[in-house]
Enzyme design. Structure first.
Site, mmCIF file in Angstrom:
data_model
loop_
_atom_site.group_PDB
_atom_site.id
_atom_site.type_symbol
_atom_site.label_atom_id
_atom_site.label_comp_id
_atom_site.label_asym_id
_atom_site.label_seq_id
_atom_site.Cartn_x
_atom_site.Cartn_y
_atom_site.Cartn_z
ATOM 1 N N ASP A 1 0.804 -1.298 -0.017
ATOM 2 C CA ASP A 1 -0.067 -0.161 0.038
ATOM 3 C C ASP A 1 0.900 1.308 0.027
ATOM 4 O O ASP A 1 2.152 1.289 -0.061
ATOM 5 C CB ASP A 1 -0.962 -0.073 1.271
ATOM 6 C CG ASP A 1 -1.800 1.007 1.481
ATOM 7 O OD1 ASP A 1 -2.206 1.690 0.298
ATOM 8 O OD2 ASP A 1 -2.185 1.311 2.469
ATOM 9 N N GLU B 1 2.558 4.956 -3.817
ATOM 10 C CA GLU B 1 2.836 5.953 -5.054
ATOM 11 C C GLU B 1 4.096 6.720 -5.136
ATOM 12 O O GLU B 1 4.545 7.075 -6.093
ATOM 13 C CB GLU B 1 1.530 7.008 -4.835
ATOM 14 C CG GLU B 1 0.200 6.342 -4.833
ATOM 15 C CD GLU B 1 -0.276 5.417 -3.830
ATOM 16 O OE1 GLU B 1 0.244 5.483 -2.741
ATOM 17 O OE2 GLU B 1 -0.798 4.398 -4.237
ATOM 18 N N ASP C 1 -9.046 3.782 -2.108
ATOM 19 C CA ASP C 1 -10.097 4.138 -1.339
ATOM 20 C C ASP C 1 -11.369 4.595 -1.833
ATOM 21 O O ASP C 1 -11.691 5.997 -1.921
ATOM 22 C CB ASP C 1 -9.403 5.075 -0.291
ATOM 23 C CG ASP C 1 -8.048 4.551 0.691
ATOM 24 O OD1 ASP C 1 -8.139 3.372 0.543
ATOM 25 O OD2 ASP C 1 -7.261 5.316 0.765
HETATM 26 O O1 MIG Z 1 -3.512 6.070 4.769
HETATM 27 O O2 MIG Z 1 -3.544 0.627 5.745
HETATM 28 O O3 MIG Z 1 -5.882 2.174 0.582
HETATM 29 O O4 MIG Z 1 -6.704 0.043 1.929
HETATM 30 O O5 MIG Z 1 -6.558 -0.010 4.466
HETATM 31 C C1 MIG Z 1 -4.332 5.044 4.521
HETATM 32 C C2 MIG Z 1 -4.610 1.306 6.031
HETATM 33 C C3 MIG Z 1 -3.554 3.750 4.322
HETATM 34 C C4 MIG Z 1 -4.844 3.106 2.502
HETATM 35 C C5 MIG Z 1 -5.174 1.876 1.661
HETATM 36 C C6 MIG Z 1 -6.429 1.085 2.495
HETATM 37 C C7 MIG Z 1 -5.654 0.689 3.792
HETATM 38 C C8 MIG Z 1 -5.366 1.854 4.469
HETATM 39 N N1 MIG Z 1 -4.313 2.754 3.651
#
Ligand code: MIG
Length: 782
Positions: free
Chosen positions: A387, A390, A465
């Site tokens: 996650d 980016e 999200d």
């Molecule tokens: O700032 O890990 O898209 O699926 O549950 C949020 C927490 C960070 C974004 C992801 C989401 C995940 C969440 N993350």
């Protein structure tokens, strides 16, 4: 202008010192590259798959007064002598695409180098598709988009850019489709007749004008060729196609086990449980919070005992903490990204101040692979979820690294401007490699949020999200179709929405759609209420279960469609425009789509809707729920009570069904059902089967079964040919011929006349059992 040739590559050098390089990589793919005086000579691409082999092409060169002509086997490139503008034609001298202003550039005053630009003519009636995870209508005509991977919490319809950067589009006009892949990792922009109705242009804020022209004329072939260039994943383990349950976060240990137990209690088939960031010790990657998970391997084992695989999240930010081993190793080995003038790239994410591995450095990737491998070997987790790659940062303008951050870029040092869009891709590349250890003998599930072209080789993906709204349900269907035509088939969305809480009806409608998406996971932020299938009342639970069960029945079909994707590059999900691009009515459709060759479906996207209009593409189809035959090429009103969504099967299709299981491998399958849909002159279906995990299939231990059906008014024939030597567990086929318009008076099984007692007929359906070992045909006559 002078021309130099080296095999299938032609270099045209203009008097201004700009070189146009045309490389016929295959009969259908030409690389078009422009070198301005000081262009980098060391061209390097993260997108192109190393397994792609350029077979070259036989190209005849001729010239007339105006142009040079490069005539290949399938395409002809015409270069204007005066302005170097190009036109690409098919063999009938019909235009695929042609330059308007063509290549031009501008000095980049702040950073040096060039802003490289390309202008093409919008052809009469041209439509545009592709571009990865854009949030607008599938048809991009009249729109402008940007490629710059961004963390956009609760993205809106039309918001751009979001998480992924995939600079590939398809154009289709006059029934001819082609593709353009602009392999440039800098921030890039595409304008599809938005600024000027007659011009489609694309440009990047640095790097080279380097694009691949991919010929069709069929859209599906354009996607297949683009995908052959940028690659496909390995076959996933079959469990990764099962249902998965996630939340931010299931924690501590007892909570995780409780959710797992409840899934079993409620008999909701499920194969994986996710651990979000709260399992970590202060958000430190590769650590566990001892107070919540005192024995992580035991948690994973207890889940395994209940038939679940565990997938854990891993983010790129490494907490600045001199006591933390990952931080220490990274510091000792100089693995972290630095700013232009030397300081480390320090940014705030969940753990507080973090440093970030430079995943574009091969040594850093190797280290990361090792960290992941230790982590999986110590705990037994079967998947990693990357996650924030980016990369996403808190409390900073632009929400990512500043432009000046330095990267190795595999020996081509550069700034973040160039490396940004591939950062996440290189992270999952390193992550997925952790499973490349023969003794492990496990196919992994790696998922990523960010991606550049080619990332599909390393990971599956979700769309980030999203929100629990009907608009986001529309976005979900659009998003997965778009990613699929951009080479990325193994995708899905957070079922029910990540942000906010869906109504029971919205949750059910989302579950029904997601049943047909390759990646099938409920995930939610956990802030707004529970999102397990039993959280929405009895009716929602029942319908969700029905659809998850349908997904488990469909697993052999889904798996075979995946096989077709990885071996023939065919997108798993196909928008209607791709199903029949010659029918202009399909070019604006978004809701209906196909999964594989034979299933056509249409989600219900509005509250309280109990029927909806569905455009059925040309050809003949059977309504899956009623067995009614429908003739396509028109829009029809279809019943859609809460327990159904419009689902149609191509006439003549054979769809293999597993029995319902609570998880893949729960029971040994002793009978395989073949749903056979009557009709069609000749229809071909495939079933791919192997052990569902491990790598024996790469040594040939798999089967490919080809079914052919032939129907007339008063006869029906089903034939099976098997190749391969995998020994499945089932010993019989239960063959169910649906929609049979006559009562057969004669029945042949394996060419032998059999008695009518051996079949069961009811409601236009005929059922017969056949030995797997000997079955090769079934024939019916009125
Ligand atoms: O700032 O890990 O898209 O699926 O549950 C949020 C927490 C960070 C974004 C992801 C989401 C995940 C969440 N993350």
């Amino acid at each position: 202008m002078s021309i130099a040739q080296e095999e299938s590559r032609f270099s045209l050098i203009t008097s201004e010192g700009c070189t146009l390089e045309l490389t016929f990589l295959t009969e259908n793919i030409v690389q078009v590259r422009y070198l301005v005086e000081e262009s980098e000579s060391n061209h390097f691409s993260y997108a192109i798959d190393s397994r792609f082999t350029a077979s070259g092409d036989v190209v005849q060169t001729t010239e007339n007064q105006i142009s040079y002509l490069f005539q290949g086997t399938q395409i002809c490139v015409e270069v204007n002598k005066e302005n170097c503008g190009i036109r690409i034609l098919n063999l009938n001298e019909e235009v695929y695409c042609e330059d308007e202003r063509g290549f031009h550039w501008e000095e980049h005053e702040t950073f040096g180098g060039h802003i490289v630009k390309m202008g093409k003519v919008v052809q009469e009636g041209e439509h545009y598709y592709g571009m990865g995870d854009k949030t607008m209508h599938l048809n991009l005509r009249g729109r402008r988009v940007t490629n710059w991977a961004m963390d956009v919490y609760g993205f809106k319809k039309e918001e751009d850019p979001i998480y992924k950067a995939i600079p590939f589009y398809l154009g289709v006009h006059h029934g001819r489709a082609y593709g353009i892949f602009f392999d440039n990792t800098f921030r890039s922009h595409f304008d599809f007749g938005s600024e000027r109705r007659s011009v489609t242009s694309f440009w990047a804020e640095g790097g080279e004008m380097n694009y691949y022209f991919v010929a069709g004329p069929e859209m599906v072939d354009v996607v297949r060729r683009y995908t052959s260039l940028t690659g496909v994943p390995e076959l996933p383990p079959m469990w990764a196609l099962g249902y998965q349950q996630s939340k931010w976060s299931y924690s501590p240990h007892d909570k995780v086990i409780e959710v797992a137990s409840k899934l079993r209690e409620h008999e909701i088939p499920c194969d994986a449980i996710y651990l979000d960031i709260d399992y970590m010790h202060g958000f430190r990657c590769f650590t566990w919070d001892q107070s919540k998970f005192p024995d992580p391997a035991d948690t994973v084992q207890q889940l395994k005992n209940r038939g679940f695989k565990t997938v854990a999240i891993v983010d790129p930010g490494i907490k600045v903490d001199p006591e933390y081993f990952v931080f220490q190793e990274g510091m000792e080995q100089n693995y972290f990204c630095r700013r232009a003038d030397g300081p480390y790239m320090k940014g705030k994410v969940w753990p507080g101040d973090c440093y970030f591995p430079d995943f574009t450095h091969p040594r850093v990737r190797k280290w990361w692979t090792g960290l992941c491998r230790d982590f999986i070997e110590k705990t037994g987790i079967r998947g990693i979820w990357n996650d924030m790659n980016e990369p996403a940062l808190f409390e900073i303008e632009g929400k990512t690294f500043p432009d000046d951050v330095r990267h190795d870029f595999d020996g081509n040092p550069c700034s973040h401007r160039k490396a940004h869009n591939v950062y996440g891709m290189q992270m999952v590349r390193a992550t997925s490699k952790a499973w490349k250890k023969p003794t492990l003998n496990q196919r992994p599930l790696v998922i990523t949020r960010s991606a550049y072209a080619g990332t599909q080789r390393y990971a599956a993906s979700w769309t980030g999200d999203n929100i629990a709204s009907w608009e986001h349900l529309w976005l979900a269907t659009m998003h997965c179709q778009r990613l699929s035509v951009t080479g990325f088939s193994f995708v899905g969305t957070d079922i029910g929405g990540f942000i906010d809480h869906p109504s029971p009806e919205l949750y059910v409608r989302w579950m029904q759609l997601a049943t047909f998406h390759p990646f099938f996971r409920t995930h939610s932020s956990g802030d707004h209420g529970e999102q397990e299938p039993w959280s929405f009342g009895e009716e929602a639970l029942r319908v969700s279960r029905d659809f998850i069960e349908l997904r488990y029945r469909l697993l052999p079909y889904m798996y075979s469609v995946f096989y077709q994707y990885v071996t023939r590059f065919t997108p798993m999900i196909r928008p209607l425009s791709m199903v029949d691009q010659h029918d202009p009515d399909t070019l604006y459709r978004v809701d209906e789509f196909m999964l594989g060759d034979h299933l056509l479906l249409c989600p219900v996207l509005e509250p309280n809707a109990r029927s909806r209009y569905v455009y059925i593409p040309r050809g003949k189809w059977l309504n899956y729920w009623t067995n009614e035959t429908v003739e396509g090429g028109k829009e029809i009103l279809v019943e859609a009570p809460l327990e159904q969504i419009p689902l149609f099967v191509r006439q003549g299709a054979v769809i293999p069904f597993f029995p319902v299981m609570q998880f893949v491998g729960e029971k040994s399958i002793d009978q395989l059902t073949l749903l056979v849909f009557f009709g069609g002159e000749k229809t071909v279906s495939e079933l791919y089967e192997d052990s569902g995990d491990g790598y024996e299939y790469q040594k040939g231990v798999y089967n490919l079964k080809t079914f052919k059906t032939f129907s007339t008014e008063d006869t029906f024939k089903l034939q099976l040919k098997t190749s391969g030597h995998y020994e499945p567990t089932y010993s019989t086929y239960q063959i169910l011929v649906k929609g049979l318009p006559f009562i057969p008076s004669k029945i042949w099984l394996n060419e032998m006349l059999i008695s009518a007692d051996e079949v069961f007929i009811e409601n236009q359906s005929l059922t017969i059992l056949a030995e797997r070992n000997t079955f090769n045909s079934l024939r019916l006559e009125k």
